[in-house]
Scaffold this active site. Structure first.
Site, PDB file in Angstrom:
ATOM      1  CD  GLU A 187      -1.615  -0.416   3.559  1.00  0.00           C
ATOM      2  OE1 GLU A 187      -1.384  -0.041   4.702  1.00  0.00           O
ATOM      3  OE2 GLU A 187      -2.670  -0.989   3.233  1.00  0.00           O
ATOM      4  CE1 TYR A 216       5.526   4.308   6.325  1.00  0.00           C
ATOM      5  CE2 TYR A 216       6.585   6.254   5.417  1.00  0.00           C
ATOM      6  CZ  TYR A 216       6.312   5.425   6.488  1.00  0.00           C
ATOM      7  OH  TYR A 216       6.832   5.722   7.721  1.00  0.00           O
ATOM      8  NE  ARG A 231      -5.826  -6.772  21.795  1.00  0.00           N
ATOM      9  CZ  ARG A 231      -5.145  -6.453  20.703  1.00  0.00           C
ATOM     10  NH1 ARG A 231      -5.179  -7.249  19.652  1.00  0.00           N
ATOM     11  NH2 ARG A 231      -4.421  -5.352  20.656  1.00  0.00           N
ATOM     12  CB  VAL A 286      -3.502  -2.684  26.884  1.00  0.00           C
ATOM     13  CG1 VAL A 286      -2.798  -2.029  28.075  1.00  0.00           C
ATOM     14  CG2 VAL A 286      -2.885  -4.044  26.593  1.00  0.00           C
TER      15      VAL A 286
HETATM   16  C1  MV4 Z   1       1.457   2.151   7.779  1.00  0.00           C
HETATM   17  C2  MV4 Z   1       2.159   3.358   7.963  1.00  0.00           C
HETATM   18  C3  MV4 Z   1       2.167   4.251   6.917  1.00  0.00           C
HETATM   19  N1  MV4 Z   1       1.536   3.959   5.769  1.00  0.00           N
HETATM   20  N2  MV4 Z   1       0.847   1.907   6.622  1.00  0.00           N
HETATM   21  C4  MV4 Z   1       2.551   0.204  11.979  1.00  0.00           C
HETATM   22  C5  MV4 Z   1       1.779  -0.827  12.707  1.00  0.00           C
HETATM   23  C6  MV4 Z   1       1.098  -1.586  11.642  1.00  0.00           C
HETATM   24  N3  MV4 Z   1      -0.149  -2.058  12.119  1.00  0.00           N
HETATM   25  C7  MV4 Z   1       0.949  -0.635  10.523  1.00  0.00           C
HETATM   26  N4  MV4 Z   1       1.858   0.437  10.772  1.00  0.00           N
HETATM   27  C8  MV4 Z   1       2.003   1.427   9.903  1.00  0.00           C
HETATM   28  N5  MV4 Z   1       1.382   1.232   8.724  1.00  0.00           N
HETATM   29  C9  MV4 Z   1       0.897   2.809   5.644  1.00  0.00           C
HETATM   30  N6  MV4 Z   1       0.288   2.541   4.490  1.00  0.00           N
HETATM   31  C10 MV4 Z   1       2.789   3.584   9.174  1.00  0.00           C
HETATM   32  C11 MV4 Z   1       2.724   2.619  10.145  1.00  0.00           C
HETATM   33  C12 MV4 Z   1       3.423   2.938  11.360  1.00  0.00           C
HETATM   34  C13 MV4 Z   1       2.758   3.159  12.562  1.00  0.00           C
HETATM   35  C14 MV4 Z   1       1.373   3.044  12.664  1.00  0.00           C
HETATM   36  C15 MV4 Z   1       0.737   3.281  13.846  1.00  0.00           C
HETATM   37  C16 MV4 Z   1       1.467   3.620  14.963  1.00  0.00           C
HETATM   38  C17 MV4 Z   1       2.834   3.721  14.917  1.00  0.00           C
HETATM   39  C18 MV4 Z   1       3.500   3.492  13.713  1.00  0.00           C
HETATM   40  C19 MV4 Z   1       4.867   3.624  13.659  1.00  0.00           C
HETATM   41  C20 MV4 Z   1       5.520   3.394  12.483  1.00  0.00           C
HETATM   42  C21 MV4 Z   1       4.800   3.043  11.339  1.00  0.00           C
END
Ligand code: MV4
Length: 448
Positions: A200, A202, A292, A295
């Site tokens: 996807e 970013y 779920r 926390v």
């Molecule tokens: C992303 C993103 C940016 N763009 N997806 C991190 C946890 C995982 N569930 C998905 N994550 C991310 N996905 C896209 N398309 C950035 C993150 C991400 C992030 C997301 C939530 C909280 C902290 C984070 C730290 C780094 C990257």
């Protein structure tokens, strides 16, 4: 209503569930590993069954032993808490086929959300905004190239079986794509036994904002507003708050409605959370659904005025949802107090708590299973307490949190208390100006 519930968990959440059982006149059964004999969940449950040695695989993840414990004690239902077996569709299925009510969604709902790419497709069909990217799993490099060109770099490669940040790779240009695509798939296979990856767009420095939902057995779904969980380190949440300082009432309403649509599309029952990434322009996109209780559920409880664990049990017992969507009242913040050393890269710090003093007063809540003389085993997660404050507005909540942290005394081990004290003083945090890159930045600018 159930007469007896087995709690397939440990730590603060096991204790939290036992307390609700007592309130509702339900007998509680604790299960514990050999490392947890001295734990309060064992002491405060009506009955306790040892289910094996310290490693989780042999105890808290040991399905046959947990089912046997429920059968021996005559429990009618199992509350899985969070972590361990809470999102294991196989476990939910086995509970059901053993005549035990699994306090949570159906095994089908858990499976539908467990595959992250399938979950995304399901949400897209339900008209919930999703991040532009591949339709499902990408197996060929050429497809990865085509999709990335179409959506534009940077892109992110994620494991379908992943979640919570495991097995992700950010790719900034086409020259980097081939190597990252192969590595992401290889790592996914090694970590999850499934090489499937999806791609996807970013998003740079998004906010992580999630919506609490609840569904009953009659097709009713409500949302309970958002929690802002953007203060994270290596995908571990450290601070959560509700309401979010980033979104307004209009965005909250749209996100809440999207979350309800999403949950309804999978006939969701029980407590769940829809995680969204929110960009600078307040566009929000579905990221994952957690099937779920989480926390950080207490921050929602404080601002909506309901006990969510109690509601989980009531709904599992067949009660109709009586909760109407309502706006948050006041402001709640939670700091996760972990047995980790923040001045040493958050290294785990298990061992004996020699001194323990809790803060208190109006609007201060602590959910913990710890006490002076308790030994934190090295086998499990490092959460030792959740400090939750509730005040009329965000500024008073931050001031209350800072005061409570000053008083909170834990001796014998390192904890994240000094880290939280710093954040409560940080100007950007106080101004509500933070996103998921906040900690990277304060570590750079706050060198001591
Ligand atoms: C992303 C993103 C940016 N763009 N997806 C991190 C946890 C995982 N569930 C998905 N994550 C991310 N996905 C896209 N398309 C950035 C993150 C991400 C992030 C997301 C939530 C909280 C902290 C984070 C730290 C780094 C990257």
């Amino acid at each position: 209503m159930f007469k007896k519930i087995l709690i397939a968990n440990r730590g603060e959440i096991a204790l939290r569930i036992i307390r609700v059982c007592r309130e509702l006149g339900i007998k509680s059964v604790a299960v514990y590993s050999e490392a947890d004999r001295e734990s309060l969940h064992v002491k405060f449950a009506d009955e306790a069954v040892c289910i094996g040695p310290p490693p989780s695989r042999e105890s808290y993840l040991n399905i046959p032993r947990i089912i046997a414990a429920a059968e021996i004690t005559g429990a009618e239902a199992i509350h899985p808490g969070y972590g361990f077996l809470a999102e294991n569709a196989n476990f939910a299925e086995i509970c059901t086929s053993s005549g035990l009510k699994f306090i949570g969604p159906s095994a089908d709902s858990i499976s539908a959300m467990g595959n992250k790419s399938l979950a995304k497709e399901t949400m897209k069909k339900a008209n919930v905004p999703v991040i532009p990217g591949s339709d499902g799993v990408v197996t060929k490099l050429q497809d990865a190239v085509d999709i990335s060109r179409e959506i534009g770099f940077p892109v992110i490669i994620k494991a379908v079986a992943g979640g919570g940040g495991k097995g992700m790779r950010i790719v900034r240009d086409e020259a980097e794509l081939e190597k990252n695509f192969i590595m992401a798939s290889t790592e996914a296979e090694a970590a999850f036994g499934d090489p499937g990856v999806y791609i996807e767009k970013y998003l740079e420095q998004p906010h992580h904002i999630e919506i609490q939902v609840f569904g009953d057995n009659y097709g009713n779904v409500v949302h309970m507003n958002e929690r802002d969980c953007s203060v994270q380190r290596r995908h571990q949440k450290l601070i959560e708050e509700s309401p979010s300082p980033f979104i307004n009432a209009e965005v909250r309403k749209k996100m809440g409605e999207a979350a309800i649509k999403g949950a309804k599309s999978v006939n969701y029952q029980g407590a769940g959370t829809i995680e969204f990434l929110v960009d600078k322009e307040h566009n929000f996109y579905f990221m994952e659904m957690n099937t779920r209780i989480q926390v950080e559920h207490p921050v929602t409880e404080q601002v909506i005025g309901r006990d969510l664990i109690k509601l989980q049990i009531e709904i599992a017992a067949g009660k109709k949802l009586d909760h109407k969507v309502k706006n948050p009242v006041g402001h709640a913040i939670e700091c996760r107090i972990n047995a980790e050393d923040p001045s040493n890269n958050f290294r785990p710090s298990p061992g004996e708590i020699t001194g323990f003093h809790l803060p208190g007063g109006y609007g201060v809540r602590i959910d913990t299973h710890c006490y002076a003389g308790y030994r934190i085993p090295p086998n499990y997660d490092s959460l030792i307490a959740k400090l939750i404050v509730y005040a009329p507005d965000r500024k008073s909540a931050i001031d209350k949190m800072a005061a409570a942290l000053e008083e909170f005394t834990i001796e014998g081990i390192h904890t994240t208390i000094p880290f939280h004290k710093k954040v409560m003083k940080n100007e950007l945090f106080r101004a509500g100006k933070y996103d998921t890159s906040f900690l990277d930045n304060i570590i750079l600018t706050n060198k001591e």
